[in-house]
Design an enzyme around this catalytic site. Structure first.
Site, PDB file in Angstrom:
ATOM      1  N   ARG A   1       0.658  -1.125  -0.082  1.00  6.83           N
ATOM      2  CA  ARG A   1      -0.032  -0.043  -0.030  1.00  6.83           C
ATOM      3  C   ARG A   1       0.737   1.333  -0.072  1.00  6.83           C
ATOM      4  NH1 ARG A   1      -2.821  -3.804  -0.555  1.00  6.83           N
ATOM      5  NH2 ARG A   1      -4.801  -4.267   0.284  1.00  6.83           N
TER       6      ARG A   1
ATOM      7  N   CYS B   1     -10.585  -1.041   3.459  1.00  5.29           N
ATOM      8  CA  CYS B   1     -10.143  -1.434   4.820  1.00  5.29           C
ATOM      9  C   CYS B   1      -9.522  -0.138   5.474  1.00  5.29           C
ATOM     10  CB  CYS B   1      -9.116  -2.507   4.735  1.00  5.29           C
ATOM     11  SG  CYS B   1      -9.554  -4.059   4.254  1.00  5.29           S
TER      12      CYS B   1
ATOM     13  N   GLU C   1      -5.024   2.737   7.122  1.00  7.96           N
ATOM     14  CA  GLU C   1      -4.709   2.428   5.756  1.00  7.96           C
ATOM     15  C   GLU C   1      -5.492   3.472   4.990  1.00  7.96           C
ATOM     16  OE1 GLU C   1      -4.806   0.709   1.716  1.00  7.96           O
ATOM     17  OE2 GLU C   1      -6.835   1.098   3.148  1.00  7.96           O
TER      18      GLU C   1
HETATM   19  N1  EPU Z   1     -11.648 -11.800   9.521  1.00 13.52           N
HETATM   20  C1  EPU Z   1     -12.201 -12.130  10.469  1.00 13.52           C
HETATM   21  N2  EPU Z   1     -13.019 -11.097  10.984  1.00 13.52           N
HETATM   22  C2  EPU Z   1     -13.474 -10.140  10.114  1.00 13.52           C
HETATM   23  C3  EPU Z   1     -12.711  -9.830   9.052  1.00 13.52           C
HETATM   24  C4  EPU Z   1     -11.734 -10.664   8.586  1.00 13.52           C
HETATM   25  O1  EPU Z   1     -12.109 -13.113  11.477  1.00 13.52           O
HETATM   26  O2  EPU Z   1     -14.348  -9.323  10.419  1.00 13.52           O
HETATM   27  C5  EPU Z   1     -10.574 -13.017   9.035  1.00 13.52           C
HETATM   28  C6  EPU Z   1     -10.985 -13.643   7.843  1.00 13.52           C
HETATM   29  O3  EPU Z   1     -11.900 -14.909   7.968  1.00 13.52           O
HETATM   30  C7  EPU Z   1      -9.857 -13.926   7.265  1.00 13.52           C
HETATM   31  C8  EPU Z   1      -8.813 -13.053   7.725  1.00 13.52           C
HETATM   32  O4  EPU Z   1      -9.298 -12.265   8.642  1.00 13.52           O
HETATM   33  O5  EPU Z   1      -9.385 -15.359   7.807  1.00 13.52           O
HETATM   34  C9  EPU Z   1      -8.305 -12.218   6.570  1.00 13.52           C
HETATM   35  O6  EPU Z   1      -9.590 -11.461   6.031  1.00 13.52           O
HETATM   36  P1  EPU Z   1      -9.826 -11.019   4.585  1.00 13.52           P
HETATM   37  O7  EPU Z   1      -9.422 -12.462   3.764  1.00 13.52           O
HETATM   38  O8  EPU Z   1     -11.131 -10.477   4.485  1.00 13.52           O
HETATM   39  O9  EPU Z   1      -8.682 -10.170   4.034  1.00 13.52           O
HETATM   40  P2  EPU Z   1      -8.075  -9.018   5.179  1.00 13.52           P
HETATM   41  O10 EPU Z   1      -6.639  -9.257   5.329  1.00 13.52           O
HETATM   42  O11 EPU Z   1      -8.997  -8.392   5.936  1.00 13.52           O
HETATM   43  C10 EPU Z   1      -7.024  -7.830   2.956  1.00 13.52           C
HETATM   44  C11 EPU Z   1      -6.827  -6.272   2.374  1.00 13.52           C
HETATM   45  C12 EPU Z   1      -8.093  -6.004   1.638  1.00 13.52           C
HETATM   46  C13 EPU Z   1      -7.943  -7.009   0.631  1.00 13.52           C
HETATM   47  C14 EPU Z   1      -8.375  -8.497   1.166  1.00 13.52           C
HETATM   48  C15 EPU Z   1      -8.387  -9.332  -0.054  1.00 13.52           C
HETATM   49  C16 EPU Z   1      -5.703  -4.767   3.881  1.00 13.52           C
HETATM   50  C17 EPU Z   1      -5.716  -3.842   4.884  1.00 13.52           C
HETATM   51  N3  EPU Z   1      -6.735  -5.317   3.507  1.00 13.52           N
HETATM   52  O12 EPU Z   1      -8.061  -7.807   3.801  1.00 13.52           O
HETATM   53  O13 EPU Z   1      -7.723  -4.720   1.024  1.00 13.52           O
HETATM   54  O14 EPU Z   1      -9.265  -6.708  -0.150  1.00 13.52           O
HETATM   55  O15 EPU Z   1      -7.180  -8.667   1.801  1.00 13.52           O
HETATM   56  O16 EPU Z   1      -7.025  -9.616  -0.396  1.00 13.52           O
HETATM   57  O17 EPU Z   1      -4.438  -4.990   3.409  1.00 13.52           O
HETATM   58  C18 EPU Z   1      -8.003  -2.442   1.231  1.00 13.52           C
HETATM   59  O18 EPU Z   1      -6.876  -2.167   1.329  1.00 13.52           O
HETATM   60  O19 EPU Z   1      -8.768  -1.284   1.492  1.00 13.52           O
HETATM   61  C19 EPU Z   1      -8.742  -3.653   1.300  1.00 13.52           C
HETATM   62  C20 EPU Z   1     -10.027  -3.970   1.451  1.00 13.52           C
END
Ligand code: EPU
Length: 293
Positions: free
Chosen positions: A167, A218, A288
């Site tokens: 990012r 996010c 972020e």
């Molecule tokens: N999870 C939870 N509770 C929640 C949300 C997530 O337990 O409320 C768990 C999920 O079940 C999963 C893990 O956390 O096991 C990761 O969650 P997710 O796959 O949704 O991805 P993330 O790490 O929360 C990142 C990026 C997103 C991107 C997704 C998919 C960041 C801050 N976020 O989210 O990017 O779309 O991966 O690759 O890097 C953004 O940058 O604005 C953004 C949305």
């Protein structure tokens, strides 16, 4: 007109979060002649210049803000500039929306952006934030970028002349630098296969993220090796509301504006969430979203 100035513009109208106060002005730049006039216009208007794309990763504060928006309206549509059996080099203006480029590339069987499907910003914003999802990163496909800065003016930076990380994009220029266009190197593949990856990515996001709500994606970065969403969820923030703002019921790392939310409410929720996660897990969450003002 290559440069247009609007005075006193609403930031709620220029953000996907639908909140924020009023900027001193916005300068809409449509071409390179406009860029030549830009430094004088900024000096006349005063305030801090902020480059502003689709506003999908921005959280502007409430009230009157001492900022002037630079809107780089370079609308050059995606085009192939070189192609061989394996790769295609594609150029695209900064104002084109990323979803448009993702589907344009998929229809031609160009792979490299399909996992970014569903990210709403402009190409300029996708470069500036190194937009990414599911392991795909926009800047990993950049072969060159045309960029403007007040002292260096317009330059083409080839790969190797800029840095990027999670990012983050760093062209090593004086602020406020502004992306004009991007050139990407994509892999040629089967059209149906790329379209399928785009569809799967959109479905995956729809089931895990509030894609139709007023959000800025996010709100916190993922700390090294951890998920901010999971930490916030474990600390009870999923669905937590303050006034018109709240953490999404679907994904705890998304703040949603339910209709009349304010930046003050969003920032208070973020402060509280960061404090509790630090207390319970010893992890510092960094925003972020870009806070403006
Ligand atoms: N999870 C939870 N509770 C929640 C949300 C997530 O337990 O409320 C768990 C999920 O079940 C999963 C893990 O956390 O096991 C990761 O969650 P997710 O796959 O949704 O991805 P993330 O790490 O929360 C990142 C990026 C997103 C991107 C997704 C998919 C960041 C801050 N976020 O989210 O990017 O779309 O991966 O690759 O890097 C953004 O940058 O604005 C953004 C949305």
């Amino acid at each position: 007109m290559s440069l247009t100035i609007h005075q006193g513009v609403s930031l709620a109208d220029r953000t996907t979060l639908k909140l924020g106060g009023t900027a001193l002005a916005e300068v809409v730049v449509r071409d390179r002649d406009g860029l030549r006039e830009l430094p004088d216009a900024l000096a006349r208007l005063g305030g801090t210049p902020v480059v502003w794309g689709w506003g999908s990763n921005l959280l502007p504060k409430d009230g009157q803000l001492d900022v002037v928006l630079i809107r780089p309206c370079f609308e050059q549509q995606p085009e192939v500039v070189a192609e061989d059996a394996k790769t295609a080099r594609v150029r695209c203006g900064a104002w084109v929306r990323l979803p448009k480029l993702v589907s344009w590339a998929a229809r031609r069987g160009y792979r490299g952006l399909a996992r970014l499907a569903g990210i709403p910003g402009t190409i300029g914003g996708a470069v500036a934030m190194n937009a990414g999802s599911y392991g795909g990163e926009f800047c990993s496909r950049l072969s060159a970028v045309d960029i403007w800065s007040p002292l260096q003016r317009v330059q083409t930076l080839p790969k190797g002349d800029f840095d990027y990380a999670y990012r983050r994009f760093n062209p090593g220029l004086d602020a406020p630098w502004c992306v004009l266009s991007a050139e990407l190197e994509l892999d040629r593949d089967d059209r149906d296969a790329v379209v399928k990856t785009v569809r799967e990515t959109l479905l995956q996001k729809k089931s895990t993220q509030p894609v139709h709500a007023a959000t800025a994606g996010c709100v916190f970065k993922n700390p090294e090796g951890m998920s901010a969403g999971r930490l916030l969820d474990a600390c009870g923030f999923k669905g937590k509301r303050l006034g018109g703002m709240g953490f999404s019921d679907l994904h705890a790392n998304f703040l949603v504006n339910y209709g009349n939310g304010t930046a003050a409410q969003a920032l208070e929720l973020m402060d509280e969430a960061a404090r509790v996660v630090a207390e319970e897990y010893g992890t510092r969450l960094e925003p972020e979203v870009k806070i403006v003002g």
